[in-house]
Design a protein around this motif. Sequence first.
Motif, short mmCIF file in Angstrom:
data_model
loop_
_atom_site.label_atom_id
_atom_site.label_comp_id
_atom_site.label_asym_id
_atom_site.label_seq_id
_atom_site.Cartn_x
_atom_site.Cartn_y
_atom_site.Cartn_z
N ILE A 8 -8.25 -6.75 1.76
CA ILE A 8 -6.85 -6.36 1.69
C ILE A 8 -6.29 -6.31 3.10
O ILE A 8 -6.95 -5.87 4.04
CB ILE A 8 -6.71 -4.99 0.98
N THR A 9 -5.06 -6.79 3.28
CA THR A 9 -4.44 -6.75 4.59
C THR A 9 -3.78 -5.40 4.83
O THR A 9 -3.59 -4.61 3.90
CB THR A 9 -3.38 -7.85 4.73
N LYS B 17 -0.32 -5.62 1.69
CA LYS B 17 0.57 -6.70 1.29
C LYS B 17 -0.15 -7.81 0.53
O LYS B 17 0.39 -8.40 -0.41
CB LYS B 17 1.25 -7.26 2.53
N THR B 18 -1.38 -8.09 0.94
CA THR B 18 -2.13 -9.18 0.34
C THR B 18 -3.55 -8.75 0.01
O THR B 18 -4.18 -8.06 0.80
CB THR B 18 -2.20 -10.38 1.30
N THR B 19 -4.00 -9.14 -1.17
CA THR B 19 -5.38 -8.88 -1.56
C THR B 19 -6.05 -10.20 -1.96
O THR B 19 -5.38 -11.17 -2.32
CB THR B 19 -5.46 -7.90 -2.74
N ASP B 20 -7.35 -10.18 -1.89
CA ASP B 20 -8.14 -11.35 -2.25
C ASP B 20 -9.41 -10.86 -2.93
O ASP B 20 -10.01 -9.88 -2.49
CB ASP B 20 -8.49 -12.16 -1.01
N SER C 185 -5.61 -11.41 12.50
CA SER C 185 -5.35 -12.29 11.37
C SER C 185 -6.07 -13.61 11.55
O SER C 185 -6.47 -13.96 12.66
CB SER C 185 -3.83 -12.52 11.26
#
Length: 122
Positions: free
Chosen positions: A49-50, A54-57, A100
């Motif tokens: 997770i960021t 905001k973003t998960t994978d 990042s």
Amino acid sequence: VQLQASGGGLVQAGGSLRLSCAASRRTFIYARGWFRQAPGKEREFVAAITWSGKTTDYADSVKGRFIISSDDAKNTVDLQMNSLKPEDTAIYYCAYRGSSPMLRDPSAYDYWGQGTLVTVSS
């Protein structure tokens, strides 16, 4: 930065566990992730997770069953594991990456926890 993972244990198939990871101090972290390593296997990506969430994978093997969440202020990351299967048995490691982008490669992560054992019985 030192990471401390906790929450592992023994659970029956179909059960749930929640893993937590805390950092020793606050610092900017771009992404927080969970990896696991089963006996005789390589360490593999589970979820990440960021910052700001905001973003998960998720790895395909856990998608729809595991949920990753984080708290930037506390510099923590959790992994809610539901519908556990025997093949989820492994040592789970939390890891933080300071820059990042968010990646699945373990070598891209800067800080690692000591691991917590999850055992799922059939």
